[in-house]
Scaffold this active site. Structure first.
Site, PDB file in Angstrom:
ATOM      1  N   HIS A 172       0.838  -1.197   0.000  1.00  0.00           N
ATOM      2  CA  HIS A 172       0.000   0.000   0.000  1.00  0.00           C
ATOM      3  C   HIS A 172       0.875   1.250   0.000  1.00  0.00           C
ATOM      4  O   HIS A 172       1.784   1.394   0.821  1.00  0.00           O
ATOM      5  CB  HIS A 172      -0.911   0.008   1.234  1.00  0.00           C
ATOM      6  N   ALA A 173       0.605   2.166  -0.933  1.00  0.00           N
ATOM      7  CA  ALA A 173       1.430   3.368  -1.079  1.00  0.00           C
ATOM      8  C   ALA A 173       1.344   4.239   0.168  1.00  0.00           C
ATOM      9  O   ALA A 173       0.262   4.500   0.682  1.00  0.00           O
ATOM     10  CB  ALA A 173       0.983   4.160  -2.300  1.00  0.00           C
ATOM     11  N   HIS A 220       1.048  12.354  -5.594  1.00  0.00           N
ATOM     12  CA  HIS A 220       0.310  12.532  -4.339  1.00  0.00           C
ATOM     13  C   HIS A 220       1.210  12.236  -3.135  1.00  0.00           C
ATOM     14  O   HIS A 220       1.256  13.023  -2.180  1.00  0.00           O
ATOM     15  CB  HIS A 220      -0.908  11.610  -4.323  1.00  0.00           C
ATOM     16  N   GLU A 221       1.896  11.111  -3.169  1.00  0.00           N
ATOM     17  CA  GLU A 221       2.727  10.725  -2.024  1.00  0.00           C
ATOM     18  C   GLU A 221       3.877  11.706  -1.804  1.00  0.00           C
ATOM     19  O   GLU A 221       4.221  12.040  -0.662  1.00  0.00           O
ATOM     20  CB  GLU A 221       3.267   9.303  -2.206  1.00  0.00           C
ATOM     21  N   HIS A 227       2.980  14.591   0.314  1.00  0.00           N
ATOM     22  CA  HIS A 227       3.155  14.345   1.752  1.00  0.00           C
ATOM     23  C   HIS A 227       4.610  14.565   2.164  1.00  0.00           C
ATOM     24  O   HIS A 227       4.905  15.213   3.171  1.00  0.00           O
ATOM     25  CB  HIS A 227       2.763  12.913   2.097  1.00  0.00           C
ATOM     26  N   GLU A 262      -3.695  15.120   3.387  1.00  0.00           N
ATOM     27  CA  GLU A 262      -4.245  14.467   2.205  1.00  0.00           C
ATOM     28  C   GLU A 262      -4.551  15.488   1.116  1.00  0.00           C
ATOM     29  O   GLU A 262      -4.388  15.218  -0.075  1.00  0.00           O
ATOM     30  CB  GLU A 262      -5.510  13.692   2.578  1.00  0.00           C
ATOM     31  N   HIS A 317     -12.526   1.520   8.559  1.00  0.00           N
ATOM     32  CA  HIS A 317     -12.251   2.639   9.459  1.00  0.00           C
ATOM     33  C   HIS A 317     -13.119   2.627  10.714  1.00  0.00           C
ATOM     34  O   HIS A 317     -12.784   3.294  11.695  1.00  0.00           O
ATOM     35  CB  HIS A 317     -12.425   3.959   8.706  1.00  0.00           C
ATOM     36  N   TYR A 350     -11.033  12.998   5.424  1.00  0.00           N
ATOM     37  CA  TYR A 350     -11.102  12.740   3.988  1.00  0.00           C
ATOM     38  C   TYR A 350     -12.120  13.657   3.312  1.00  0.00           C
ATOM     39  O   TYR A 350     -11.917  14.095   2.176  1.00  0.00           O
ATOM     40  CB  TYR A 350     -11.414  11.273   3.733  1.00  0.00           C
TER      41      TYR A 350
END
Length: 616
Positions: free
Chosen positions: A355-356, A385-386, A389, A413, A513, A523
């Protein structure tokens, strides 16, 4: 959804039950104790406590990051045991410091220390009661709930037993309503045993919240947003009111297209949409049904996966290109350690968590990503996207440890997604992947594909915690769990269970979740903020065209303003950070409507021409 993100203070301060942590092994008291053994409760003692807690948590965080990194990259029984032991140490320390911070809640402090104290006190996700027996009971429930979800499978009559990812793939690919219904119903069987455990967990965590000075767990969770908890709830309602007309148009269009595909008996023309038909186990994102609902001639004329192959992009070149996006904005290049320590390709000799995720190992410069990159369009976007972060993490590295985090939990996010919104045809042309930008006639297909994921997600992103907060504060009683869940899903999403559900079911538990105790409002906030950031940065860059066609690639003025906000970390209330980029201290979903304006006009035209009755 790129979760979990490895943020330093998220591991150290927030008891991240997504990692299955529990409380034990508490540290010694750290406040000064006079001769009569009564702890001092004054500003000097509070500041001494804050400094000690921050130093301890910073050191523990580095240890925890390393243990978790090793476990995620070398999955064995031994590394799992080491990671769990470190997790318990972090949790017990965080719980004790949160409890001790509550003692100083009424002490008058300067703004910086008051903010640090509030963070120590309010950042626990699932606070344990002070009673050791109840503490242990809560830890056991947390572990059992995670185990029930993680080991869940559904077995078909032909003997195939599928895990949740496998069932989700089936629901994304199949168009057989009977198969979709069986997969949907089968996965929810795993949640039924969770119900009594969850009920008891709420009782215990509410007691823990009260021990910290909160009315209940709902108030604690909503106290993390620099606002009165009830005012924050009202703010969410305001944002949703802005977005709802666009969602209603999308819902109406998709329902009509599904009716044409499946007929009245499976997909009625009016009312809520049966949840199993939307291509996702939870009907939270609808992108996998794009081919079923897309208009004719929606193909933009290019395929990013094919363009990457044609231009010789391997995994490293994909990451280098994403880094180039940030350096074009004026950010420094990634450190050499990023390239030698990150995981880019799935190893053949060991098990890893694919998982990224984005990591900050030492709270300074040891930033990394971990993902098993596939050479396709989706992962090209995910890499951008990563790295969003990572550049955020490095930007706030000079903040005190407690402030090494995003302005609120939606910001982290949102930053990654803001960058991803700039991966437009214009950007692909600028970096040499695309020869010609398609004309505006192709925009509808591109916008519809995005809306099926981003706009369809928004009410789901909102309602998870709307349900959970009402459970925590007692508005929703245990004998109403499932009915209230579906009432809220119908209210916000306009979806319904495809078959009758009862209170013998516990459908919330089928979403990770909930049993994993991961707050979800972040989110929803990220989906609003990313468009607000994107619009503001495009304005700063001087782009006067349609905002959905804008890319800030290469604009150092936009990059400087973005970096100014990122460097703040969590040191100021989030409205102050928001103001740096957007010029306003209020979240605003108007940018969402601006971005999708051409699509809404088109959706309304389609719905009118088909004489569809919208709403539910």
């Amino acid at each position: 959804m790129n979760f979990p993100l490895k943020q330093p203070s998220q591991i150290a301060l927030i008891v991240s039950l997504a990692l299955g942590l529990s409380a034990c092994d508490a540290p010694q008291e750290t406040t000064s104790v006079p001769a009569n053994n009564t702890p001092q409760i004054d500003s000097a003692a509070a500041i001494e406590f804050i400094n000690k807690a921050e130093a301890d948590l910073a050191n523990l965080n580095v240890e925890a990051n390393r243990a978790e990194w090793i476990y995620s990259n070398f999955i064995t029984d031994d590394t799992a045991a080491l990671s769990a032991a470190m997790g318990e140490k972090i949790t017990s320390t965080s719980v004790r410091y949160a409890t001790e911070a509550a003692k100083y809640a009424n002490v008058e402090l300067d703004a910086v220390n008051a903010r640090k104290l509030n963070s120590l006190r309010s950042s626990l996700v699932l606070p344990a009661p002070l009673d050791p027996a109840k503490n242990a009971e809560l830890a056991g429930i947390v572990s059992e709930l995670n185990g029930l979800y993680g080991k869940g499978k559904y077995c078909f009559a032909d003997g195939r037993c599928l895990t949740q990812p496998e069932l989700s793939n089936l629901m994304a690919e199949s168009k057989d309503p009977a198969v979709l219904l069986e997969a949907w119903q089968g996965w929810r069987e795993i949640a039924k045993p969770m119900r009594p455990l969850f009920e008891r967990e709420v009782e215990l965590a509410n007691q823990g919240a009260k021990d910290l000075g909160y009315a209940d767990l709902s108030e604690l969770w909503r106290s993390q947003y620099d606002m009165d908890p009830d005012a924050f709830s009202a703010e969410l309602d305001r944002l949703w009111t802005q977005i709802k007309p666009l969602y209603d148009s999308l819902h109406c269009y998709v329902r009509g297209e599904l009716n044409e595909q499946y007929g009245d008996d499976v997909a009625p023309k009016t009312g809520p949409i049966p949840a199993h038909l939307l291509g996702n186990m939870w009907a939270q994102q609808w992108g996998t049904i794009y081919n079923s609902v897309a208009p004719e001639n929606a193909d933009p004329g290019y395929n990013v996966t094919e363009l990457l192959a044609k231009n010789g992009y391997d995994e490293i070149k994909m990451v280098k290109q994403a880094e180039g996006f940030f350096t074009s904005l004026g950010f420094d290049a990634l450190p050499e350690s990023f390239w030698t320590r990150s995981l880019f390709v799935q190893p053949q000799d060991r098990d890893v968590v694919c998982h990224a995720s984005a990591w900050d190992l030492d709270n300074l410069d040891d930033i990394r990503i971990k993902m098993c990159i596939q050479k396709n369009a989706e992962d090209f976007t995910v890499i951008h996207h990563e790295l969003g972060h990572n550049f955020y993490q490095r930007a706030y590295k000079n903040q005190p440890f407690i402030f090494k985090n995003s302005a609120n939990d939606g910001f982290h996010e949102a930053i990654g997604d803001t960058i991803a919104l700039s991966i437009t045809p214009k950007y692909l042309q600028q970096i040499g992947l695309l020869d010609t930008v398609p004309d505006a006639s192709k925009d509808i297909g591109l916008l519809l594909r995005q809306a099926l994921d981003k706009i369809a997600f928004m009410p789901f992103g909102l309602m998870i915690d709307q349900w959970r907060w009402q459970v925590f504060n007692g508005t929703i009683k245990p004998d109403q769990y499932n009915q209230a869940w579906w009432d809220l899903r119908e209210k916000y999403q306009g979806v319904k269970a495809p078959i009758a559900r009862t209170e013998a079911d516990f459908d919330p538990g089928a979403k990770y979740h909930v049993p994993g105790n991961v707050p979800y409002t972040r989110y929803f906030l990220a989906h609003v903020l990313q468009f607000q950031f994107h619009k503001a940065l495009c304005d700063i860059a001087g782009d006067t065209g349609p905002v959905h066609r804008c890319s800030i690639y290469g604009n150092k003025e936009a990059g400087a303003k973005l970096n100014e906000m990122l460097e703040m970390g969590a040191s100021q209330p989030w409205p102050e950070a928001l103001n740096v980029v957007t010029g306003t201290k209020q979240m605003d979903a108007k940018a969402v409507l601006d971005y999708f304006a051409p699509l809404q006009v088109w959706l309304d035209e389609q719905n009118t021409e088909a004489n569809r009755q919208c709403g539910w």
